[in-house]
Design an enzyme around this catalytic site. Structure first.
Site, PDB file in Angstrom:
ATOM      1  CG  ASP A   1      10.043  -0.125   4.918  1.00 13.46           C
ATOM      2  OD1 ASP A   1       9.059  -0.292   4.368  1.00 13.46           O
ATOM      3  OD2 ASP A   1      10.607  -0.850   5.657  1.00 13.46           O
TER       4      ASP A   1
ATOM      5  CG  PHE B   1     -15.756  -9.694  -5.565  1.00  9.85           C
ATOM      6  CD1 PHE B   1     -15.313  -8.687  -6.311  1.00  9.85           C
ATOM      7  CD2 PHE B   1     -14.938 -10.431  -4.642  1.00  9.85           C
ATOM      8  CE1 PHE B   1     -13.765  -8.339  -6.215  1.00  9.85           C
ATOM      9  CE2 PHE B   1     -13.920  -9.889  -4.435  1.00  9.85           C
ATOM     10  CZ  PHE B   1     -12.964  -9.081  -5.351  1.00  9.85           C
TER      11      PHE B   1
ATOM     12  CB  VAL C   1      -0.898   0.235   1.290  1.00  7.24           C
ATOM     13  CG1 VAL C   1      -1.782   1.459   1.435  1.00  7.24           C
ATOM     14  CG2 VAL C   1      -1.904  -1.097   1.210  1.00  7.24           C
TER      15      VAL C   1
ATOM     16  CD  GLU D   1      -1.634  -8.420  -4.062  1.00  8.90           C
ATOM     17  OE1 GLU D   1      -1.085  -8.998  -4.661  1.00  8.90           O
ATOM     18  OE2 GLU D   1      -1.519  -8.717  -2.658  1.00  8.90           O
TER      19      GLU D   1
ATOM     20  CE  LYS E   1      -5.701  -9.855  -7.641  1.00  8.06           C
ATOM     21  NZ  LYS E   1      -6.539  -8.605  -7.101  1.00  8.06           N
TER      22      LYS E   1
ATOM     23  CD  GLU F   1      -5.470  -0.394   1.151  1.00  6.42           C
ATOM     24  OE1 GLU F   1      -5.734  -0.550   0.082  1.00  6.42           O
ATOM     25  OE2 GLU F   1      -5.284  -1.213   2.076  1.00  6.42           O
TER      26      GLU F   1
ATOM     27  CB  THR G   1      -6.251  -2.447   7.345  1.00  2.00           C
ATOM     28  OG1 THR G   1      -6.325  -2.120   5.854  1.00  2.00           O
ATOM     29  CG2 THR G   1      -7.818  -3.148   7.545  1.00  2.00           C
TER      30      THR G   1
ATOM     31  CG  LEU H   1      -4.626   0.725  -2.868  1.00  2.00           C
ATOM     32  CD1 LEU H   1      -3.108   1.251  -2.727  1.00  2.00           C
ATOM     33  CD2 LEU H   1      -5.150   1.776  -3.812  1.00  2.00           C
TER      34      LEU H   1
ATOM     35  CB  CYS I   1      -6.878  -7.977   2.281  1.00  2.00           C
ATOM     36  SG  CYS I   1      -5.755  -6.668   1.820  1.00  2.00           S
TER      37      CYS I   1
HETATM   38  C1  UDX Z   1      -8.818  -7.155  -1.907  1.00  2.06           C
HETATM   39  C2  UDX Z   1      -9.778  -6.167  -1.998  1.00  2.06           C
HETATM   40  O1  UDX Z   1     -10.547  -6.294  -3.325  1.00  2.06           O
HETATM   41  C3  UDX Z   1      -9.291  -4.730  -1.932  1.00  2.06           C
HETATM   42  O2  UDX Z   1     -10.421  -3.681  -1.929  1.00  2.06           O
HETATM   43  C4  UDX Z   1      -8.717  -4.680  -0.646  1.00  2.06           C
HETATM   44  O3  UDX Z   1      -8.152  -3.289  -0.732  1.00  2.06           O
HETATM   45  C5  UDX Z   1      -7.540  -5.820  -0.426  1.00  2.06           C
HETATM   46  O4  UDX Z   1      -8.152  -6.803  -0.678  1.00  2.06           O
HETATM   47  P1  UDX Z   1      -6.814  -8.224  -3.299  1.00  2.06           P
HETATM   48  O5  UDX Z   1      -6.564  -9.052  -2.052  1.00  2.06           O
HETATM   49  O6  UDX Z   1      -5.791  -7.578  -4.310  1.00  2.06           O
HETATM   50  O7  UDX Z   1      -7.973  -6.955  -2.937  1.00  2.06           O
HETATM   51  O8  UDX Z   1      -7.875  -9.465  -4.168  1.00  2.06           O
HETATM   52  P2  UDX Z   1      -9.215  -9.426  -4.867  1.00  2.06           P
HETATM   53  O9  UDX Z   1      -9.197  -9.215  -6.335  1.00  2.06           O
HETATM   54  O10 UDX Z   1     -10.392  -8.783  -4.167  1.00  2.06           O
HETATM   55  O11 UDX Z   1      -9.412 -11.034  -4.702  1.00  2.06           O
HETATM   56  C6  UDX Z   1      -9.396 -11.729  -3.501  1.00  2.06           C
HETATM   57  C7  UDX Z   1      -9.583 -13.099  -3.588  1.00  2.06           C
HETATM   58  O12 UDX Z   1     -10.786 -13.450  -4.190  1.00  2.06           O
HETATM   59  C8  UDX Z   1      -8.757 -13.711  -4.651  1.00  2.06           C
HETATM   60  O13 UDX Z   1      -8.177 -15.135  -4.302  1.00  2.06           O
HETATM   61  C9  UDX Z   1      -9.680 -13.867  -5.923  1.00  2.06           C
HETATM   62  O14 UDX Z   1      -9.333 -15.039  -6.756  1.00  2.06           O
HETATM   63  C10 UDX Z   1     -11.007 -14.289  -5.059  1.00  2.06           C
HETATM   64  N1  UDX Z   1     -12.288 -14.088  -5.841  1.00  2.06           N
HETATM   65  C11 UDX Z   1     -12.557 -12.714  -6.234  1.00  2.06           C
HETATM   66  C12 UDX Z   1     -12.868 -14.943  -6.262  1.00  2.06           C
HETATM   67  O15 UDX Z   1     -12.892 -16.148  -6.078  1.00  2.06           O
HETATM   68  N2  UDX Z   1     -14.201 -14.774  -7.036  1.00  2.06           N
HETATM   69  C13 UDX Z   1     -14.592 -13.544  -7.142  1.00  2.06           C
HETATM   70  O16 UDX Z   1     -15.692 -13.470  -7.921  1.00  2.06           O
HETATM   71  C14 UDX Z   1     -13.896 -12.554  -6.977  1.00  2.06           C
END
Ligand code: UDX
Length: 448
Positions: A35, A264, A16, A165, A335, A161, A128, A163, A275
């Site tokens: 850092d 999602f 972040v 990845e 992912k 935030e 967070t 954000l 997260c």
């Molecule tokens: C997440 C939040 O989206 C972000 O807003 C927060 O700040 C940090 O956590 P991130 O960890 O980068 O972001 O991943 P994200 O794209 O949200 O996916 C999280 C997990 O859920 C992944 O393993 C993804 O494969 C899974 N996922 C997501 C599903 O299995 N199905 C979906 O429909 C969406």
């Protein structure tokens, strides 16, 4: 070049912090990234990014070249800037509760270094943190070390935030919202001013609130997204038991309802990443502490945990016993388009496969170094998807990498000892895989 911008410093150059720092510099703000890890600072100084993130590399190099971005391992230098962001990590303790030692340490150092500064300083908590942290922990630590009160001389805000990845830079530059939890009016209006300059005069939709609400908003957002994933995985598991039923049509249909929305709702092997699990555990533990057991969130986590066994169950439905079977796992990253394997569903699946005596061979386009650090000698490492499936008894697709989509049913049939495929990410069309043994999450077995 824009008119004079306030200077900002970011304490903690993890995911972040670094993404935030480069975007501030890209918008013309003199930015200092701090850092305590001097090796990390040396690498960043040379323009080397410590993790993979699209556009980060370019923005980092550009920021350093323009001298708008500087980095330092001296935490006391953070107070040079008028706005000081705390973006250090908030890992889990063994019992799932939040570990605030880095946030508290940062607050202590920032406080001490603004003690002798005469001008106003605004401290912004981006990490967070559970509700109440900023007012009951950060604020007293800052005040004690700075020998100043939050108010006329020093400001304090929470500014979470959102954000993701892979899209972090885009999310920072074009957010769908800003959340500002201000300790007092001046803090809030100062932070709004910074963002008005950042976003060229027009703020994204902005929620102005108190620090506690801002802190809880961040958890609510992640918990809701995780709930959506566990919800669709529950439906997928039901769908899978009924011949001919497909969770994808179900997700498409319910997603058209604006009250539900289409995002999602991709069924899969369960969520991973840095997260969701950490934040759910932290908020569950917080709930217990304040006398409310958030059973819904506990179930969300449990569904997610159990999803790995569903994936392995699909492999068993094709192969029977897994003992001594050669199982290829395509994809380790949590992912696609990242090398991050933290809390990835693949880790849980590989663990179960090994417990059942399978010989596991893995391949991931980006995450092999991270996978090697975790699995060491316990699995085999392939150099390509085809090498991974070669002579395998079963293949499980765990990450939705584009390059796996290129493999056709005939590739599996030619290369594998027996073509048993489990598509845990729904990257293939079942109709294209009729010539092989194929099972997918959320897809009822073929009707005979
Ligand atoms: C997440 C939040 O989206 C972000 O807003 C927060 O700040 C940090 O956590 P991130 O960890 O980068 O972001 O991943 P994200 O794209 O949200 O996916 C999280 C997990 O859920 C992944 O393993 C993804 O494969 C899974 N996922 C997501 C599903 O299995 N199905 C979906 O429909 C969406």
């Amino acid at each position: 070049m824009p008119t004079r911008r306030l200077s900002v410093s970011i304490v903690g150059l993890g995911y972040v912090g670094l993404c935030t720092a480069v975007t501030f510099a890209s918008r013309g703000f003199p930015t200092l990234g701090v850092d305590i890890d001097s090796r990390r600072i040396k690498a960043i100084e040379k323009g080397e990014t410590p993790f993979h993130e699209p556009r980060l590399d370019r923005l980092l190099k550009r920021g350093l070249r323009s001298k708008l971005l500087r980095v330092s391992d001296d935490a006391s230098s953070a107070a040079e800037a008028e706005a000081i962001y705390i973006a250090v990590g908030t890992p889990s303790r063994r019992d799932g509760s939040i570990n605030l030692e880095y946030v508290e340490g940062a607050a202590r150092q920032i406080g001490a270094s603004i003690r002798d500064i005469h001008g106003y300083r605004l401290v912004i908590v981006k990490s967070t943190v559970i509700p109440g942290t900023t007012s009951s922990k950060v604020k007293p630590i800052l005040e004690e070390n700075a020998k100043k009160k939050v108010g006329p001389q020093m400001g304090l805000c929470v500014n979470p935030e959102f954000l993701s990845e892979g899209t972090a830079i885009r999310n920072a530059l074009y957010p769908d919202k800003l959340v500002i939890g201000a300790s007092d009016e001046q803090s809030g209006s100062r932070l709004r001013k910074i963002y008005r300059a950042f976003y060229g005069g027009k703020l994204p939709p902005t929620i102005m609130t108190n620090p506690e609400t801002a802190e809880l908003i961040k958890y609510s957002s992640n918990a809701f997204l995780a709930t959506k994933v566990s919800y669709i995985n529950t439906m997928a598991n039901l769908a899978q038991e009924v011949p001919g039923v497909d969770v994808e049509s179900l997700a498409e249909a319910i997603g058209l309802d604006p009250r539900i929305g289409p995002l999602f709702l991709r069924a899969g092997p369960g969520y991973g990443g840095s997260c969701f699990h950490k934040d759910l555990q932290a908020i569950i533990s917080y709930g217990r502490k304040v006398g409310y057991e958030p059973t819904l969130l506990r179930e969300v986590e449990q569904v997610n945990e159990q999803q790995a066994a569903r994936v392995v169950g699909l492999a068993e439905s094709l192969l029977g016993e897994l003992n001594e079977k050669r199982v290829a796992v395509l994809g380790i990253a949590f992912k696609k388009d990242t090398d991050d394997i933290r809390e990835a569903a693949s880790l849980r699946v590989i663990d179960l496969l090994r417990k059942r005596g399978a010989q596991v061979v893995v391949y991931d386009p980006m995450a092999m170094p991270n996978a090697k650090a975790v699995f060491e000698q316990s699995v085999e490492y392939a150099t390509s998807p085809k090498a991974a499936i070669n002579e395998a008894d079963c293949c499980i697709v765990m990450t939705e990498w584009d390059e796996f989509r290129k493999l056709k049913a005939k590739d599996y049939a030619q290369l594998m000892r027996s073509p048993n495929i489990v598509d845990a990410r729904r990257i293939y069309e079942a109709a294209d895989f009729e010539t092989v043994n194929f099972r997918a999450i959320g897809l009822g077995d073929r009707m005979s």
